[in-house]
Write an enzyme that holds these catalytic residues in place. Structure first.
Site, PDB file in Angstrom:
ATOM      1  N   HIS A 132       0.843  -1.198   0.000  1.00  9.44           N
ATOM      2  CA  HIS A 132       0.000   0.000   0.000  1.00  9.44           C
ATOM      3  C   HIS A 132       0.884   1.256   0.000  1.00  9.44           C
ATOM      4  CE1 HIS A 132      -3.351   2.652   1.427  1.00  9.44           C
ATOM      5  NE2 HIS A 132      -2.357   3.260   2.052  1.00  9.44           N
ATOM      6  N   GLU A 133       1.907   1.257   0.837  1.00 13.24           N
ATOM      7  CA  GLU A 133       2.804   2.424   0.915  1.00 13.24           C
ATOM      8  C   GLU A 133       3.568   2.612  -0.394  1.00 13.24           C
ATOM      9  OE1 GLU A 133       2.425   4.522   3.190  1.00 13.24           O
ATOM     10  OE2 GLU A 133       1.209   3.260   4.493  1.00 13.24           O
ATOM     11  N   HIS A 136       1.461   4.402  -2.873  1.00 11.75           N
ATOM     12  CA  HIS A 136       1.474   5.866  -2.767  1.00 11.75           C
ATOM     13  C   HIS A 136       2.683   6.451  -3.508  1.00 11.75           C
ATOM     14  CE1 HIS A 136      -1.856   6.696  -0.101  1.00 11.75           C
ATOM     15  NE2 HIS A 136      -1.403   5.925   0.874  1.00 11.75           N
ATOM     16  N   GLU A 190      -6.218   7.087  -1.090  1.00 14.28           N
ATOM     17  CA  GLU A 190      -6.120   5.929  -0.193  1.00 14.28           C
ATOM     18  C   GLU A 190      -6.688   4.677  -0.867  1.00 14.28           C
ATOM     19  OE1 GLU A 190      -4.529   5.354   2.582  1.00 14.28           O
ATOM     20  OE2 GLU A 190      -3.765   7.368   2.339  1.00 14.28           O
TER      21      GLU A 190
HETATM   22 ZN    ZN Z   1      -2.233   5.266   2.667  1.00 14.06          ZN
END
Ligand code: ZN
Length: 271
Positions: A132-133, A136, A190
């Site tokens: 997930h990071e 980003h 997100e």
């Molecule tokens: Zn996030």
């Protein structure tokens, strides 16, 4: 009687429009396009600088095992990202804090807090968080946020000059930008990072279903008073995340199964 401001409005509108067009970034994984006015080089530099500061302010974990584990999982994920961020300078660090969080800075700097590692049970779950990071970073969400700040500033200045009671305009505009402009974009970011996390985890041979378990665990430990109302929050609610991830994860299952054995073998050879 106030004098009407002679602000050169047209050149401003044109330059803002040109900047937006010039800075259109297409996310290589999701195909979503948005404005990023910063260059990758700027993001890499700013991210590295901010990470150095964080490492001075916060305690880096001395737990060699935890750091090695995060680096092992993260290097598999960074490997599948490959050319997604050509200038990335990946660095993965465990911070010694009970905080249930992880973060990513532009250019490939990722921090994971020890508290979150303790909450999770296996490598698949940790891969969901790191994936997930990394999402980003690849999506350049940091640069996107900075660009929004630049645009809000420019458009705010242009609008403020047009309206005689500039203070009233700024007040109204401030309300609009915070509640309706910036926040929904963050929520979308997100959700985008969640989907990119599934994609990278599956490619790196980690079970995408683990992301669902991560958010179930986060939901179990989060206190009701820590949960802001959905409309105010910059993040999707835990329930929404769990629902979205549960719906999407099975689509990545075949990719995961195709890559799982390859990476397991590679790790056996390396150990
Ligand atoms: Zn996030």
């Amino acid at each position: 009687m106030k004098k009407r401001s002679r602000f050169p409005i047209l050149p401003c509108i044109i330059s803002v429009a040109l900047a937006i067009l010039a800075g259109c970034y297409v996310n290589p994984v999701t195909g979503r396009s948005y404005t990023v006015l910063t260059s990758v080089g700027q993001e890499v530099r700013m991210g590295a600088q901010a990470f150095e500061e964080i490492k001075k302010e916060e305690k880096v974990s001395a737990d060699q095992e935890a750091n090695a584990r995060v680096r092992r999982i993260a290097s598999r994920l960074a490997e599948v990202v490959g050319e997604g961020v050509p200038e990335a300078n990946w660095e993965f660090v465990v911070f010694d804090s009970e905080t249930l969080n992880a973060f990513a800075l532009p250019g490939g700097k990722v921090g994971v807090y020890a508290g979150l590692i303790d909450l999770l049970d296996d490598d698949d779950e940790l891969a969901a968080v790191i994936g997930h990071e990394i999402g980003h970073v690849v999506a350049r969400h940091g640069g996107k946020r900075m660009s929004q700040g630049i645009l809000v500033g420019v458009i705010g200045a242009v609008g403020g000059a047009m309206v005689e009671n500039a203070e009233l305009f700024r007040q109204a505009y401030g309300g609009i930008t915070n509640a309706a402009f910036v926040l929904p974009h963050s929520r979308k970011d997100e959700q985008e990072a969640d989907m990119m996390g599934l994609h990278f985890a599956a490619l790196a041979g980690y079970d995408p279903e683990a992301a669902v378990r991560v958010w179930q665990k986060m939901d179990e430990v989060s206190k009701p008073e820590d949960r802001p109302p959905a409309w105010l929050s910059t993040h999707p609610t835990n329930a929404q995340r769990i629902a979205d991830l549960s719906e999407a994860a099975p689509r990545y299952r075949d990719v995961y199964l195709a890559n799982k054995d390859r990476f397991a073998e590679q790790e056996r050879e390396n150990s």
